[in-house]
Design a protein around this motif. Structure first.
Motif, mmCIF file in Angstrom:
data_model
loop_
_atom_site.group_PDB
_atom_site.id
_atom_site.type_symbol
_atom_site.label_atom_id
_atom_site.label_comp_id
_atom_site.label_asym_id
_atom_site.label_seq_id
_atom_site.Cartn_x
_atom_site.Cartn_y
_atom_site.Cartn_z
ATOM 1 N N HIS A 1 0.847 -1.191 0.000
ATOM 2 C CA HIS A 1 0.000 0.000 0.000
ATOM 3 C C HIS A 1 0.883 1.242 0.000
ATOM 4 O O HIS A 1 1.036 1.927 0.986
ATOM 5 C CB HIS A 1 -0.925 0.000 1.223
ATOM 6 N N ASP B 1 4.075 10.642 5.882
ATOM 7 C CA ASP B 1 3.168 9.511 5.665
ATOM 8 C C ASP B 1 3.825 8.214 6.117
ATOM 9 O O ASP B 1 5.043 8.063 6.063
ATOM 10 C CB ASP B 1 2.784 9.406 4.187
ATOM 11 N N GLU C 1 -0.029 6.066 4.563
ATOM 12 C CA GLU C 1 -1.123 6.312 5.492
ATOM 13 C C GLU C 1 -0.858 7.571 6.301
ATOM 14 O O GLU C 1 0.285 7.915 6.601
ATOM 15 C CB GLU C 1 -1.299 5.113 6.442
ATOM 16 N N SER D 1 -0.992 7.458 12.867
ATOM 17 C CA SER D 1 0.028 7.024 11.913
ATOM 18 C C SER D 1 1.316 7.821 12.120
ATOM 19 O O SER D 1 2.417 7.275 12.024
ATOM 20 C CB SER D 1 -0.467 7.213 10.472
ATOM 21 N N GLY E 1 -4.357 7.920 3.213
ATOM 22 C CA GLY E 1 -4.213 6.576 2.668
ATOM 23 C C GLY E 1 -5.245 6.193 1.633
ATOM 24 O O GLY E 1 -5.035 5.273 0.845
ATOM 25 N N THR F 1 -11.653 4.431 11.414
ATOM 26 C CA THR F 1 -10.228 4.204 11.183
ATOM 27 C C THR F 1 -9.412 4.609 12.401
ATOM 28 O O THR F 1 -8.482 3.908 12.809
ATOM 29 C CB THR F 1 -9.751 5.011 9.950
ATOM 30 N N GLU G 1 -7.072 2.087 14.640
ATOM 31 C CA GLU G 1 -5.644 2.325 14.845
ATOM 32 C C GLU G 1 -5.319 2.365 16.330
ATOM 33 O O GLU G 1 -4.305 1.800 16.773
ATOM 34 C CB GLU G 1 -5.228 3.634 14.182
ATOM 35 N N GLY H 1 -9.812 0.010 3.444
ATOM 36 C CA GLY H 1 -10.241 1.047 4.363
ATOM 37 C C GLY H 1 -11.694 0.935 4.786
ATOM 38 O O GLY H 1 -12.143 1.689 5.641
ATOM 39 N N PRO I 1 1.548 0.123 8.097
ATOM 40 C CA PRO I 1 0.119 -0.140 8.302
ATOM 41 C C PRO I 1 -0.406 -1.472 7.788
ATOM 42 O O PRO I 1 -1.304 -2.048 8.391
ATOM 43 C CB PRO I 1 -0.568 1.037 7.597
ATOM 44 N N ARG J 1 -2.993 -1.497 10.857
ATOM 45 C CA ARG J 1 -4.329 -1.420 10.253
ATOM 46 C C ARG J 1 -4.810 -2.786 9.763
ATOM 47 O O ARG J 1 -5.788 -2.870 9.042
ATOM 48 C CB ARG J 1 -4.329 -0.418 9.097
#
Length: 650
Positions: free
Chosen positions: A10, A80, A84, A89, A232, A307, A311, A331, A517, A542
């Motif tokens: 990802h 990032d 993400e 994050s 993300g 989300t 997390e 997601g 993630p 995640r």
């Protein structure tokens, strides 16, 4: 190290037309619907003047430029975590270097969730209240609650199909904002003078009570934090390019509203300038489009809350809750407990504040705290992880500390007007996170570990001792020991003393939640040939912990590579090549009465076990098959009581 099938890389998503359209539907819901209420909040019940409107427009323009464009779109999106974003994050990127930064991360996450409860009501109310143009006495509360009820009820089915329409609808919305604003600007380009920051400075320093107007101005950038959290879903390039279109549309609409308001100079506004700039024939269609945009904004925020909670769950900052995945889309997840919490919170807001202008008074206070926490974490990231110049990072921290502290101070005026609601809600969420995190640290620090190799001879003998009934062909324990040579003493106690558990193969599974993630990897160690095997799962924060499914996949791979014989070792079943049975043993700890805790530890652990009682079980949290689980209660002795004398009498 092997990779579990189904994992994906990802990374950043590439710049595409579809990506740009999706960004409009997912990223900009909150910040995109702010024209519904920002200029109305700035004007309030004040007499319209050039100083007020030009100063307000200048503040809005420079807030969107400094806070949203420079801080978030240009700088923060660089932080990032494998594509993400979001405050958790960001914390995951730096927690190895400084675990204590979990506290600002928790404060920011709790504040973001709390302020999120007021976003759906204020967006939907502002849109529906456009109907009052036709009937000033219309009661919009039932309509708003009905829309919110429908919105939350459809969450369990996922938004995969509906989500495809979000982008086009939001494109129509932003095009409408730009067109309406531009049309009004043609009649009065004078307001473009507000691009000069001098007007903003004059408003804050010379206009009576001008500084406190920052609380209303701040509403134009509250969606910036959600923009980072949704990184993300769309990728940095798509967000940055689409923001050019979005910001242009927003500025045109704000300045168009400003031009219209100035035509009312000397009076007090009696209507929302957002609808005021619409031609009479277009108002009805504008209300429909605004309502759809408000629903999309609410949907984006609700999904973002799921989300955020997921997390926090993976980072051991939230009690274990049930997570469902209604679709296979990346997601897409649904957390029933969060859905119910937000639904009741939103309905409460509507019933208590009733109208959007009252909600505006409560909105923004908590999110300003989130932005301050993001600035703190981002400063550490830029300085320690990215190793940027101390001078530039220090300048960044200084500038945004001044800006965000100013917004916070101005927003504090909202406390008695409703800001207390978001602070109380955020405080409650923060309390839950703090208790869970503190108790988790206490448990890990004081868990007793032993050297597993010392028990190998005894395990071998137990496995071959036919005088003890076989408990299971394959016996599986979850272990929190990071070092593969160690195991919890309670596990050994369960195997040998609780009830001797004879098995052909003992499996020990360890889960390591990593900072990337979507990592899905595992490593197999054969500790004792044909008797003891350890599997280390490396799962992203995640990734759902579907351990039952993952374990079966690992065993399947090992059988195919002939590393293990999974055929039943019962003589009658072995002849027919039937697969052996397996059983998970889950050790659930309870607080032993043999403890002498400090007041703070006792308080934390009491609340921890209360929260644990109402959260889902360990077996459900790890996705284990309930038909093959044994749950054992084991006492947790944190601080043994001091030595005492007990006298025997005869």
């Amino acid at each position: 190290m092997s990779t579990l099938s189904g994992s994906k890389n990802h990374g950043h998503q590439k710049l595409t037309a579809a990506g740009l359209l999706i960004s409009l539907g997912i990223i900009y819901g909150d910040i995109g619907t702010s024209p519904l209420y920002v200029m109305k909040a700035i004007a309030g019940d004040r007499v319209i003047s050039e100083a007020l409107i030009l100063g307000g427009l200048s503040c809005v323009f420079w807030t969107l430029t400094l806070q949203t464009t420079i801080k978030y779109v240009l700088i923060t999106l660089r932080a990032d975590n494998k594509g993400e974003g979001g405050i958790f994050s960001l914390f995951a990127l730096i927690r190895r270097r400084n675990p204590n930064l979990v506290w600002p991360a928790m404060i920011g996450g709790a504040a973001l969730l709390a302020d999120g409860i007021i976003t759906p009501p204020i967006s939907v109310s502002s849109a529906i209240e456009g109907l009052k143009i036709y009937d000033k006495d219309l009661n919009t509360i039932p309509i708003v609650i009905a829309i919110l009820l429908c919105l939350f009820l459809v969450q369990r089915f996922g938004t995969n199909i509906v989500g495809k329409f979000f982008g086009p609808i939001m494109f129509i919305w932003f095009f409408m904002l730009a067109a309406l604003g531009f049309n009004e600007l043609l009649h009065n380009t004078y307001v473009l003078k507000a691009l000069n920051p001098v007007y903003a400075i004059q408003l804050l320093t010379e206009y009576p009570g001008g500084f406190w107007l920052l609380g209303a101005v701040f509403l134009c950038t509250t969606g910036a934090e959600a923009l980072y959290s949704d990184l993300g879903h769309c990728g940095r390039p798509n967000i940055r390019i689409s923001w050019i279109f979005v910001k242009t549309a927003l500025i045109l609409n704000y300045f168009g509203q400003g031009a219209w308001i100035l035509s009312q100079k000397g009076f007090v506004l009696d209507t929302n300038p957002f609808f005021g700039i619409m031609p009479d024939w277009f108002v009805f269609y504008g209300i429909i489009i605004a309502t759809m945009a408000a629903i999309i904004a609410s949907q984006a925020l609700i999904s973002g809350s799921y989300t955020l909670i997921s997390e926090a769950l993976r980072l051991n900052l939230w009690p274990k809750v049930r997570i469902k995945y209604p679709t296979i889309k990346k997601g897409q997840l649904f957390i029933p407990s969060t859905n119910i919490m937000m639904l009741f919170g939103c309905i409460f807001v509507v019933l208590v504040f009733k109208e959007s202008n009252h909600m505006e008074a409560a909105y923004g206070l908590a999110i300003s705290i989130t932005m301050m926490m993001t600035t703190l974490l981002l400063t550490y990231y830029l300085l320690i992880i990215q190793r940027l110049s101390f001078i530039w990072v220090g300048l960044f921290f200084l500038i945004y500390s001044v800006i965000e502290v100013s917004f916070l101070v101005a927003n504090l005026e909202k406390f008695f007007h409703g800001g207390y609601f978001t602070l109380i809600a955020g405080g409650m969420l923060m309390f839950v996170m703090a208790v869970w995190y503190t108790a988790h640290r206490i448990k890990r620090r004081l868990t007793e570990y032993v050297n597993i190799q010392d028990y190998f001879p005894l395990i071998k003998e137990l496995s071959e001792d036919t005088s003890i009934p076989k408990y299971s062909t394959h016996l599986i324990y979850l272990t929190g020991a990071d070092n593969y040579t160690q195991i919890e003493s309670k596990v050994m106690y369960s195997i040998f003393q609780k009830q001797p558990k004879r098995a052909d193969i003992y499996w020990f599974l360890h889960i390591d939640v990593v900072d990337e993630p979507y990592t899905m990897e595992y490593k197999v160690r054969t500790m004792l040939q044909d008797d003891v095997i350890r599997i280390d799962f490396k799962l992203g924060f995640r990734v759902e912990h579907r351990i039952n499914l993952f374990f079966r996949k690992v065993v399947e791979d090992m059988v195919n590579s002939k590393e293990v014989d999974f055929t039943s070792r019962y003589t009658s079943l072995n002849k027919r090549n039937l697969i052996g049975d397996f059983r998970f043993v889950v050790l659930e700890k309870h607080l032993s009465s043999d403890n002498d805790l400090s007041a703070i530890e006792q308080f934390a652990m009491d609340w921890y076990f209360l929260l644990k009682h109402i959260s889902i079980s360990e077996s459900s949290a790890f996705g284990l098959d309930t038909s093959s689980i044994t749950v054992e209660k084991v006492p947790m002795v944190i601080t043994p009581m001091e030595a005492f004398q007990l006298k025997r009498i005869y």
